[in-house]
Every structure is written in C-alpha cells, then in structure tokens.
Design a protein around this motif. Sequence first.
Motif, PDB file in Angstrom:
ATOM      1  N   HIS A   1       1.461   4.111   4.192  1.00 27.63           N
ATOM      2  CA  HIS A   1       2.389   4.201   3.064  1.00 27.63           C
ATOM      3  C   HIS A   1       3.455   5.260   3.341  1.00 27.63           C
ATOM      4  O   HIS A   1       4.661   5.019   3.173  1.00 27.63           O
ATOM      5  N   LYS A   2       3.025   6.432   3.793  1.00 23.57           N
ATOM      6  CA  LYS A   2       3.955   7.517   4.105  1.00 23.57           C
ATOM      7  C   LYS A   2       4.905   7.112   5.235  1.00 23.57           C
ATOM      8  O   LYS A   2       6.125   7.330   5.164  1.00 23.57           O
ATOM      9  N   GLN A   3       4.349   6.510   6.264  1.00 25.95           N
ATOM     10  CA  GLN A   3       5.137   6.095   7.419  1.00 25.95           C
ATOM     11  C   GLN A   3       6.159   5.022   7.031  1.00 25.95           C
ATOM     12  O   GLN A   3       7.316   5.055   7.480  1.00 25.95           O
ATOM     13  N   ALA A   4       5.746   4.098   6.176  1.00 29.94           N
ATOM     14  CA  ALA A   4       6.640   3.002   5.778  1.00 29.94           C
ATOM     15  C   ALA A   4       7.822   3.508   4.968  1.00 29.94           C
ATOM     16  O   ALA A   4       8.957   3.052   5.143  1.00 29.94           O
ATOM     17  N   ILE A   5       7.586   4.463   4.078  1.00 30.35           N
ATOM     18  CA  ILE A   5       8.675   5.024   3.273  1.00 30.35           C
ATOM     19  C   ILE A   5       9.631   5.826   4.155  1.00 30.35           C
ATOM     20  O   ILE A   5      10.859   5.702   4.056  1.00 30.35           O
ATOM     21  N   GLU A   6       9.070   6.639   5.045  1.00 35.69           N
ATOM     22  CA  GLU A   6       9.895   7.476   5.918  1.00 35.69           C
ATOM     23  C   GLU A   6      10.789   6.647   6.831  1.00 35.69           C
ATOM     24  O   GLU A   6      11.910   7.057   7.156  1.00 35.69           O
ATOM     25  N   ASN A   7      10.315   5.478   7.245  1.00 33.54           N
ATOM     26  CA  ASN A   7      11.064   4.654   8.191  1.00 33.54           C
ATOM     27  C   ASN A   7      11.866   3.540   7.532  1.00 33.54           C
ATOM     28  O   ASN A   7      12.506   2.755   8.237  1.00 33.54           O
ATOM     29  N   GLY A   8      11.817   3.463   6.188  1.00 31.29           N
ATOM     30  CA  GLY A   8      12.578   2.438   5.496  1.00 31.29           C
ATOM     31  C   GLY A   8      12.006   1.040   5.618  1.00 31.29           C
ATOM     32  O   GLY A   8      12.717   0.050   5.445  1.00 31.29           O
ATOM     33  N   TRP A   9      10.698   0.946   5.923  1.00 29.56           N
ATOM     34  CA  TRP A   9      10.055  -0.368   6.014  1.00 29.56           C
ATOM     35  C   TRP A   9       9.607  -0.868   4.641  1.00 29.56           C
ATOM     36  O   TRP A   9       9.189  -2.020   4.504  1.00 29.56           O
ATOM     37  N   PHE A  10       9.706  -0.017   3.646  1.00 28.60           N
ATOM     38  CA  PHE A  10       9.087  -0.308   2.351  1.00 28.60           C
ATOM     39  C   PHE A  10       9.885   0.399   1.278  1.00 28.60           C
ATOM     40  O   PHE A  10      10.071   1.622   1.326  1.00 28.60           O
ATOM     41  N   ASP A  11      10.387  -0.356   0.300  1.00 35.28           N
ATOM     42  CA  ASP A  11      11.113   0.220  -0.827  1.00 35.28           C
ATOM     43  C   ASP A  11      10.134   0.374  -1.981  1.00 35.28           C
ATOM     44  O   ASP A  11       9.824  -0.585  -2.688  1.00 35.28           O
ATOM     45  N   GLU A  12       9.628   1.586  -2.154  1.00 37.49           N
ATOM     46  CA  GLU A  12       8.558   1.824  -3.126  1.00 37.49           C
ATOM     47  C   GLU A  12       8.967   1.473  -4.547  1.00 37.49           C
ATOM     48  O   GLU A  12       8.148   1.048  -5.360  1.00 37.49           O
ATOM     49  N   SER A  13      10.244   1.638  -4.872  1.00 41.37           N
ATOM     50  CA  SER A  13      10.681   1.407  -6.252  1.00 41.37           C
ATOM     51  C   SER A  13      10.847  -0.077  -6.591  1.00 41.37           C
ATOM     52  O   SER A  13      10.922  -0.438  -7.760  1.00 41.37           O
ATOM     53  N   HIS A  14      10.909  -0.935  -5.572  1.00 41.74           N
ATOM     54  CA  HIS A  14      11.133  -2.355  -5.845  1.00 41.74           C
ATOM     55  C   HIS A  14      10.102  -3.275  -5.193  1.00 41.74           C
ATOM     56  O   HIS A  14      10.234  -4.493  -5.254  1.00 41.74           O
ATOM     57  N   ALA A  15       9.125  -2.716  -4.552  1.00 41.85           N
ATOM     58  CA  ALA A  15       8.143  -3.538  -3.836  1.00 41.85           C
ATOM     59  C   ALA A  15       6.822  -3.587  -4.589  1.00 41.85           C
ATOM     60  O   ALA A  15       6.339  -2.573  -5.076  1.00 41.85           O
ATOM     61  N   GLU A  16       6.256  -4.789  -4.674  1.00 40.07           N
ATOM     62  CA  GLU A  16       4.945  -4.974  -5.271  1.00 40.07           C
ATOM     63  C   GLU A  16       3.986  -5.472  -4.197  1.00 40.07           C
ATOM     64  O   GLU A  16       4.384  -6.125  -3.244  1.00 40.07           O
ATOM     65  N   LEU A  17       2.703  -5.155  -4.372  1.00 42.73           N
ATOM     66  CA  LEU A  17       1.711  -5.594  -3.399  1.00 42.73           C
ATOM     67  C   LEU A  17       1.189  -6.993  -3.703  1.00 42.73           C
ATOM     68  O   LEU A  17       0.667  -7.671  -2.825  1.00 42.73           O
ATOM     69  N   ILE A  18       1.321  -7.423  -4.964  1.00 41.78           N
ATOM     70  CA  ILE A  18       0.896  -8.763  -5.361  1.00 41.78           C
ATOM     71  C   ILE A  18       1.941  -9.358  -6.289  1.00 41.78           C
ATOM     72  O   ILE A  18       2.756  -8.640  -6.882  1.00 41.78           O
ATOM     73  N   ASP A  19       1.918 -10.696  -6.445  1.00 42.94           N
ATOM     74  CA  ASP A  19       2.856 -11.336  -7.365  1.00 42.94           C
ATOM     75  C   ASP A  19       2.231 -11.438  -8.754  1.00 42.94           C
ATOM     76  O   ASP A  19       1.146 -10.906  -9.013  1.00 42.94           O
ATOM     77  N   GLU A  20       2.913 -12.155  -9.656  1.00 45.50           N
ATOM     78  CA  GLU A  20       2.438 -12.212 -11.049  1.00 45.50           C
ATOM     79  C   GLU A  20       1.130 -12.962 -11.200  1.00 45.50           C
ATOM     80  O   GLU A  20       0.482 -12.898 -12.248  1.00 45.50           O
ATOM     81  N   ASN A  21       0.700 -13.680 -10.146  1.00 45.54           N
ATOM     82  CA  ASN A  21      -0.564 -14.405 -10.184  1.00 45.54           C
ATOM     83  C   ASN A  21      -1.681 -13.676  -9.440  1.00 45.54           C
ATOM     84  O   ASN A  21      -2.796 -14.172  -9.360  1.00 45.54           O
ATOM     85  N   GLY A  22      -1.367 -12.491  -8.888  1.00 44.97           N
ATOM     86  CA  GLY A  22      -2.376 -11.735  -8.168  1.00 44.97           C
ATOM     87  C   GLY A  22      -2.468 -12.051  -6.694  1.00 44.97           C
ATOM     88  O   GLY A  22      -3.344 -11.538  -5.995  1.00 44.97           O
ATOM     89  N   VAL A  23      -1.557 -12.911  -6.177  1.00 48.15           N
ATOM     90  CA  VAL A  23      -1.569 -13.273  -4.760  1.00 48.15           C
ATOM     91  C   VAL A  23      -0.834 -12.203  -3.963  1.00 48.15           C
ATOM     92  O   VAL A  23       0.250 -11.751  -4.351  1.00 48.15           O
ATOM     93  N   GLN A  24      -1.418 -11.819  -2.826  1.00 48.67           N
ATOM     94  CA  GLN A  24      -0.845 -10.739  -2.032  1.00 48.67           C
ATOM     95  C   GLN A  24       0.530 -11.113  -1.495  1.00 48.67           C
ATOM     96  O   GLN A  24       0.763 -12.234  -1.042  1.00 48.67           O
ATOM     97  N   MET A  25       1.458 -10.153  -1.542  1.00 48.36           N
ATOM     98  CA  MET A  25       2.803 -10.333  -1.021  1.00 48.36           C
ATOM     99  C   MET A  25       2.963  -9.547   0.287  1.00 48.36           C
ATOM    100  O   MET A  25       2.078  -8.779   0.672  1.00 48.36           O
ATOM    101  N   ALA A  26       4.119  -9.743   0.940  1.00 50.89           N
ATOM    102  CA  ALA A  26       4.417  -9.033   2.190  1.00 50.89           C
ATOM    103  C   ALA A  26       5.410  -7.924   1.880  1.00 50.89           C
ATOM    104  O   ALA A  26       6.616  -8.134   1.940  1.00 50.89           O
TER     105      ALA A  26
END
Length: 474
Positions: A385-410
């Motif tokens: 998580h720390k590495q992804a934020i530092e490198n811009g691989w992950f936008d914490e404010s707009h990224a979800e780990l699952i969708d509205e049905n509970g299915v895992q997202m990328a």
Amino acid sequence: MLKTLFLQPPTFDGFDGGAGSRYQAKREIKSFWYPTWLAQPAALVEGSRLIDAPPAGIGMEPILEDVKNRDLVIIHTSTPSFSKDVEVAQMIKDVNPNIKIGFVGAKVAVQPEESLLKAPVVDFVARNEFDFTIKEIAEGREFKDVDGISYRNSEGEIINNRDRAMIENMDSLPFVTEVYKRDLNIEDYFIGYLMHPYISIYTGRGCKSRCTFCLWPQTVGGHHYRTRSPQHVAAEIRLAKQYFPQVKEFFFDDDTFTDDLPRAEAIARELGKLGVTWSCNAKANVPRKTLEILKDNGLRLLLVGYESGNQQILHNIKKGMRVEVAREFTKNCHELGIKIHGTFILGLPGETKETIQETINFAKDINPHTLQVSLAAPYPGTALHKQAIENGWFDESHAELIDENGVQMAPLHYPHLSHTEIFNGVEEFYKKFYFRAPKIASIVSEMVRSPQMMKRRLREGVEFFHFLRDRNAA
C-alpha cells in the motif's frame, strides 16, 4: 460481565470478509471461512454470543432484536466492508442507544483514528491482537484502563491507549470449537477445495515471511510465529471430533503452518493417532522428508501461495522463494499424492503482459489440483500500500478494492500495464488453466469416481459462470 454480541454483519451477497478470508471479496465460487478471530475472544467472554451473518444468511432483523438486550457489540470489519459495517453499527445504536460498539480487524488496527472519525457511532476500536482487550472491556473495565484501544473520551477527543503486548503463551487461549458448537452451523462453511463439512482453526499466529502484500502479519498477527503446543492442538481436534462427528476435514489456517517444520511434524504425528484428514497453508519449500511425514499422518492438501511464476516479481514482493524450489516442491507433492490448491496474484510490482503469460505457463506446467487467481490488493497497513501510493500506482482517494457487488477490482496500474489489462488477465488465467484437455480429463475422471464430487464440481461450474458473467457486466 457485559452482555456481549460478537458480530460478522450482513454485507454483500456471498462476500467473505472474515479474518479467515485471505482476500476480502466475493469469490469466484461462493465460499465461507470460519470467523475464528471473533470466536477466540467470544470463548473468553462468558455468556457471549457469536453471529456470523453472511454464511448463515441472517439479515438485520434478528440482529436488531438481539442487541436490544445487549451491553456491548464487537463487530469485525475490513477495508472493503467498512462503510456498510458503519451503517450496521448505526442501526444497532438506533435500537439501543446505550449499547457500546467496538470495531476489530485489520482496517481499524492500522487506521484507528481515521476509522473513528469516519464512524462517529463507534465507541472504540481495538488495535492489533484484541482477544484479551475485548475480555477486559466485557468485564466492565473503563476504556482508559484498557491497553490496545483507541476511543473517544467524554469531550469527544480521540485517545490512543498504549499498545497491548502480544500473546506469547498461545496455549492460554481457550478452544474456539466450543464457540463453533454453541453458535455456528458448521454446514454453512464450505470451500471448494476442502471436503465438506470442514472445520478451520489456528494453531499459531504470525508469519516469518515478509511478503509486501500480505495483510495479517503486517497488521494483526506480526512476523513472530507464536504457536500452540502439539498436545494442545491435538486436544482441540479430539474435542472437535466428539462435537462434530460429521466433519470430513480439518484445516489449519495459520499463515504458514510449515514455518516450524519440527512442530509441524510433531502435530502431524498427533493427528495420525487420531485418524483424521487434514490440510494447511504451506510455503512452496517444504522438504520431501517432511512432506512424507505429513502425508503418512493424514495430510490431504496444501494451500500454497505461489503468487507468480516470475522470479523478479517474487523478489519485488520479498516472497523469499525461488521458482525452481517451488517446482521441486510441487513435483514432490504430486509424487506423494498430496493435492495442492495453488494461489496466484496478478498485478504485483513488476507485472507486465509478458510476466502474466509467464505465470500462466508456470501454473500449467506445475499443474496444482486447483487454483485461485486474485488481483493485487494494496490493503492499508501493508508495505505494498505504501509503495503503491509513493509510486503513483494507486490513487487512494478514488480507488476501491471491490465493486458495489463485492467483486474484487484491479486497483493497481502501471505506466506499461492498465487496470483493465490486469483485470482481464484473471479470466484469461482461469480459461487457459482449466480449459485444457489434460485438466478437463482429470476433472471428469474425478467426477466419475465420486457422485459427491460430481455434484460439487457442477455447482462450482455454475457459480464460476455467474462470476465471469458479473465481472464482464462490471
């Protein structure tokens, strides 16, 4: 003693967010792990009750009726289910304004203040290992005197008490099977690669490995493997056999049961005396001599986290594993008749279109009995998580780990590899692994030999089709 309810609340249909679930999401094939992390403190609190709503199909109505006569509710939460769990907490508070509500789990362990700020209805959160923390609160101890919690004082200020010492004498914990018998229907719990009905327990906590993505050692369990004695484990299995004669298999859910090889062998010998069938989590480096001892004493299956077939990716995530060692280990398991459920992750640091194909080919080559393909999930509190934020691989404010049905997202993406390419890789992985002549022939042969297996595989096939349909619709 406060009248206490331990609750795994209702959430997405088919969502398995419990601490026994490695990936908190709706599965390809519906499955439910035991709520062991809730059952353990429940075993310490006299007169308590555990409700595990998702596998039991329990809605809010009976829960709201139950909490009218409770003093304390402990809710297990996770990053994907947090917002819905807060809604549940508010519903509970609405029917019983005097009740105290505490959240436990990895999410609040690493983000205690943020969690309390986003959930005004929650009175406290328990950080890290929380068994005796909850016991002390249930005994009526004031929040200010309880190690390991964050809470609001009378002025609304968030207070972080000192950390609670980790449990070193694991034999001091009571058996969770007592709570399973009291509060759960074991037939509600099923995993595609385990015999049904099964029972899952922990024989220790913590993991020596330093995998950057793995949630539990970095948030709750720690990296020191603290274990129960073989005699203590055997005593619980003996009791479980008495309570649940219908059980077909016992699963040891320690992060890496094989971290301590002499102890694993000693437990196996105790289990051999009991004549039980069992499985466990293992790293792909167990020597053949140990595998032989485990197999001779009832081992049926190993759940193995291969993660990737690319050596550089394994280095990147600090897996501490060499591909050639994993190949030799898997070959030994095949020769000894030990089945493997292999788990893989797409989208880890260093992933490319080429490494995805390399991992698919690796999986086809080593050919585990079954496999699971997950998307890299940067859970808060992990190095990933720390590495992804530092490198811009992950936008914490707009990224979800699952969708509205509970299915895992990328949630992760790279300059050379998009969310969509990683997401689509999962479906491609499953198709290329399972839809090949040798694997289809193996599955058909297995179904012909066992009517029970035929029923299970047909059900799994329907569920997997629905999973692919829902993914494509998303």
